[in-house]
Write a protein that holds these residues in place. Sequence first.
Motif, mmCIF file in Angstrom:
data_model
loop_
_atom_site.group_PDB
_atom_site.id
_atom_site.type_symbol
_atom_site.label_atom_id
_atom_site.label_comp_id
_atom_site.label_asym_id
_atom_site.label_seq_id
_atom_site.Cartn_x
_atom_site.Cartn_y
_atom_site.Cartn_z
ATOM 1 N N ARG A 126 -24.195 23.317 33.425
ATOM 2 C CA ARG A 126 -23.055 23.463 32.518
ATOM 3 C C ARG A 126 -21.738 23.067 33.179
ATOM 4 O O ARG A 126 -20.840 22.548 32.536
ATOM 5 C CB ARG A 126 -22.963 24.920 32.041
ATOM 6 C CG ARG A 126 -23.995 25.279 30.981
ATOM 7 C CD ARG A 126 -24.040 26.781 30.760
ATOM 8 N NE ARG A 126 -22.755 27.334 30.371
ATOM 9 C CZ ARG A 126 -22.402 28.613 30.541
ATOM 10 N NH1 ARG A 126 -23.260 29.468 31.075
ATOM 11 N NH2 ARG A 126 -21.227 29.045 30.157
ATOM 12 N N TYR A 127 -21.596 23.350 34.474
ATOM 13 C CA TYR A 127 -20.304 23.120 35.132
ATOM 14 C C TYR A 127 -20.176 21.741 35.774
ATOM 15 O O TYR A 127 -19.234 21.468 36.486
ATOM 16 C CB TYR A 127 -20.054 24.182 36.201
ATOM 17 C CG TYR A 127 -21.179 24.381 37.189
ATOM 18 C CD1 TYR A 127 -21.839 23.306 37.765
ATOM 19 C CD2 TYR A 127 -21.583 25.669 37.553
ATOM 20 C CE1 TYR A 127 -22.868 23.483 38.670
ATOM 21 C CE2 TYR A 127 -22.615 25.859 38.469
ATOM 22 C CZ TYR A 127 -23.245 24.757 39.025
ATOM 23 O OH TYR A 127 -24.263 24.929 39.935
ATOM 24 N N CYS A 128 -21.135 20.860 35.561
ATOM 25 C CA CYS A 128 -21.209 19.613 36.327
ATOM 26 C C CYS A 128 -19.959 18.749 36.135
ATOM 27 O O CYS A 128 -19.632 18.370 35.011
ATOM 28 C CB CYS A 128 -22.448 18.817 35.902
ATOM 29 S SG CYS A 128 -22.673 17.324 36.855
ATOM 30 N N PHE A 129 -19.276 18.416 37.246
ATOM 31 C CA PHE A 129 -18.095 17.547 37.136
ATOM 32 C C PHE A 129 -18.504 16.107 36.835
ATOM 33 O O PHE A 129 -17.670 15.274 36.497
ATOM 34 C CB PHE A 129 -17.228 17.624 38.398
ATOM 35 C CG PHE A 129 -17.848 17.043 39.641
ATOM 36 C CD1 PHE A 129 -18.396 17.876 40.594
ATOM 37 C CD2 PHE A 129 -17.872 15.675 39.860
ATOM 38 C CE1 PHE A 129 -18.975 17.353 41.742
ATOM 39 C CE2 PHE A 129 -18.445 15.140 41.007
ATOM 40 C CZ PHE A 129 -19.010 15.990 41.948
ATOM 41 N N ALA A 130 -19.789 15.819 36.983
ATOM 42 C CA ALA A 130 -20.287 14.464 36.726
ATOM 43 C C ALA A 130 -20.800 14.319 35.291
ATOM 44 O O ALA A 130 -21.581 13.413 35.004
ATOM 45 C CB ALA A 130 -21.390 14.133 37.716
ATOM 46 N N SER A 131 -20.342 15.195 34.402
ATOM 47 C CA SER A 131 -20.769 15.133 32.990
ATOM 48 C C SER A 131 -22.286 15.107 32.883
ATOM 49 O O SER A 131 -22.862 14.240 32.230
ATOM 50 C CB SER A 131 -20.178 13.908 32.287
ATOM 51 O OG SER A 131 -18.799 13.892 32.411
ATOM 52 N N THR A 132 -22.927 16.041 33.555
ATOM 53 C CA THR A 132 -24.394 16.177 33.620
ATOM 54 C C THR A 132 -25.071 14.929 34.188
ATOM 55 O O THR A 132 -26.175 14.586 33.816
ATOM 56 C CB THR A 132 -25.039 16.545 32.257
ATOM 57 O OG1 THR A 132 -24.874 15.458 31.345
ATOM 58 C CG2 THR A 132 -24.441 17.828 31.705
ATOM 59 N N VAL A 301 -14.472 24.187 40.032
ATOM 60 C CA VAL A 301 -13.187 23.591 39.663
ATOM 61 C C VAL A 301 -13.359 23.131 38.224
ATOM 62 O O VAL A 301 -13.972 22.111 37.962
ATOM 63 C CB VAL A 301 -12.841 22.404 40.589
ATOM 64 C CG1 VAL A 301 -11.507 21.793 40.188
ATOM 65 C CG2 VAL A 301 -12.795 22.873 42.038
ATOM 66 N N ALA A 302 -12.860 23.943 37.318
ATOM 67 C CA ALA A 302 -13.103 23.673 35.898
ATOM 68 C C ALA A 302 -11.816 23.824 35.106
ATOM 69 O O ALA A 302 -10.942 24.620 35.455
ATOM 70 C CB ALA A 302 -14.156 24.641 35.364
ATOM 71 N N ALA A 303 -11.724 23.047 34.063
ATOM 72 C CA ALA A 303 -10.512 23.038 33.243
ATOM 73 C C ALA A 303 -10.361 24.347 32.471
ATOM 74 O O ALA A 303 -11.354 25.010 32.146
ATOM 75 C CB ALA A 303 -10.566 21.862 32.269
ATOM 76 N N GLU A 304 -9.131 24.676 32.183
ATOM 77 C CA GLU A 304 -8.832 25.857 31.384
ATOM 78 C C GLU A 304 -9.536 25.744 30.026
ATOM 79 O O GLU A 304 -9.559 24.671 29.419
ATOM 80 C CB GLU A 304 -7.312 25.929 31.165
ATOM 81 C CG GLU A 304 -6.821 27.276 30.721
ATOM 82 C CD GLU A 304 -5.309 27.309 30.608
ATOM 83 O OE1 GLU A 304 -4.822 28.037 29.751
ATOM 84 O OE2 GLU A 304 -4.641 26.593 31.383
ATOM 85 N N THR A 306 -12.807 26.356 29.473
ATOM 86 C CA THR A 306 -14.268 26.256 29.544
ATOM 87 C C THR A 306 -14.912 27.640 29.447
ATOM 88 O O THR A 306 -16.068 27.771 29.079
ATOM 89 C CB THR A 306 -14.722 25.618 30.877
ATOM 90 O OG1 THR A 306 -14.199 26.387 31.959
ATOM 91 C CG2 THR A 306 -14.264 24.183 30.996
ATOM 92 N N GLY A 307 -14.141 28.650 29.815
ATOM 93 C CA GLY A 307 -14.667 30.012 29.787
ATOM 94 C C GLY A 307 -15.168 30.469 31.139
ATOM 95 O O GLY A 307 -15.146 31.644 31.458
#
Lengths: 471, 46
Positions: A126-132, A301-304, A306-307
């Motif tokens: 779910r958190y993948c910075f590489a868009s899965t 490191v996730a954008a605001e 996302t939860g």
Amino acid sequence: MLLFTFLMFNFRTRIVREKMVHKFRMFDTNIVVDVNSGAVHVFDDISYEILDYFQDYDRDALVRKFSDRYDEKEIGEACDEIEKLVQNGELFSEDDYDGILPLAEEQPVIKALCLHIAHDCNLRCRYCFASTGNFGGDRSLMSPEVAKKAVDFVIAASKGRKNIEIDFFGGEPLLNFETVKETVDYARRREKETNKNFRFTLTTNAVLLKDEHIRYINENMHNIVLSIDGREDTNDRMRTRVDGSGTYRDILPKIKKLAESRNQDNYYVRGTYTRENLDFSNDVLHLADLGFKQISLEPVVAAEGTGYEIRREDLPFLFEQYERLAREYVARRERGEWFNFFHFMIDLSQGPCAVKRIRGCGSGHEYVAVTPQGDIYPCHQFVGIEKFKMGDVYTGLQNTELQKQFARSNIYRKPKCRDCWAKFYCSGGCAANAWQFNNDINIPYDIGCELEKKRVECALWIRVAESMRSE
Amino acid sequence: MKHIRTINGATLKKSTSKGGCGECQTSCQSACKTSCTVANQSCEKK
């Protein structure tokens, strides 16, 4: 933090000669860091208190200020000891690194590649910075031809450097293992011709890991990074297959086997913690309980929105988690249950030199990422952002100005870093995080900075605790 | 000393004599892929 600024400006490099001391108290230990010299001291209570006033008060004034609580002789002794450190260049030392800044910013030399061997993945974390796995583009695998061109590129771009690093990254590199093997074979042939020394690493989710991979990895890879987030529920909440099922039970025996086959060295089990497992110290300790000796767990490191992103209000709890982990870390290591936590590693005496600490992680100037199509980006986290495309392995670096921008993006060019006590430990932080949150590689990601500072304090406390117990 | 114990001396200053050969490992090649940490790397010349 105590910050003392000399009115001595060097206009050539614009470095302000600041004397910087950071003091903090952790588990009843007063630790004092002389930022510019790298010296670390443990102060008793009286010297710790006097330190705040030492630069501004004369000896008589210090005696008057503290005589209601401390003996005059003790005050004098503490002052003498502080003065001795100053004379030795171990306290209130100047920042005189202006002489080596040109070394850090010299014509960049690329000597490390993140080779995106597969822009595809068998997981959908779910958190993948590489868009899965596909980095926002088409799912694709790197051909051996592109990989070999990348090897040629880095041999040429590394100029006089002997050591070259290639990390086989993805997506999931085991989806394209034949290209990994062809690349290694090719690089080994070329290193002899060119007098280079290749060090290979591979980052994998371990789902496809088989005995044949383990044999090959152990024969050829300097380091391997194995992805697992900790406890089963933590891992399976984020690290899922396409059908939504978790991976923990599948990967654990494979990862254990690989770690054991490498004698618990030259590998990392590496995970990510998020807002959904803020009690991440339990995940680190779970991995240690499983017998892993080389552990890394990093904040997401996730954008605001996302939860699961780390929020500012989470910081106090996370600081407590790092402290808890530090205390348990020391206790376990003392009773023979040794393990290594990546973010608590600090080699105070033989760590990186000052030039390296100024240069930082090297993204965009020493270290670049190569996509399956052969396109070059400053690092794996910039892949797919068109304005950061630097060139390709066929024609080389086209955007050398961008490379220079990354080389100049160091702790002396970032206003926030210049005045930060931790600058020689984090070296300016992650450029990709800075870009993601502030649209500027020179403005660090604030929450990342706060967590880094806490980790460094814990690491210093651990060095102090282990040093004092070994005496 | 009675009040202060030095755990580590001025090693960062001394390291400038090594000159920044650039042969050491890039931090993201170890285990750090999202949060930069440089000080935990090793010097190649140690």
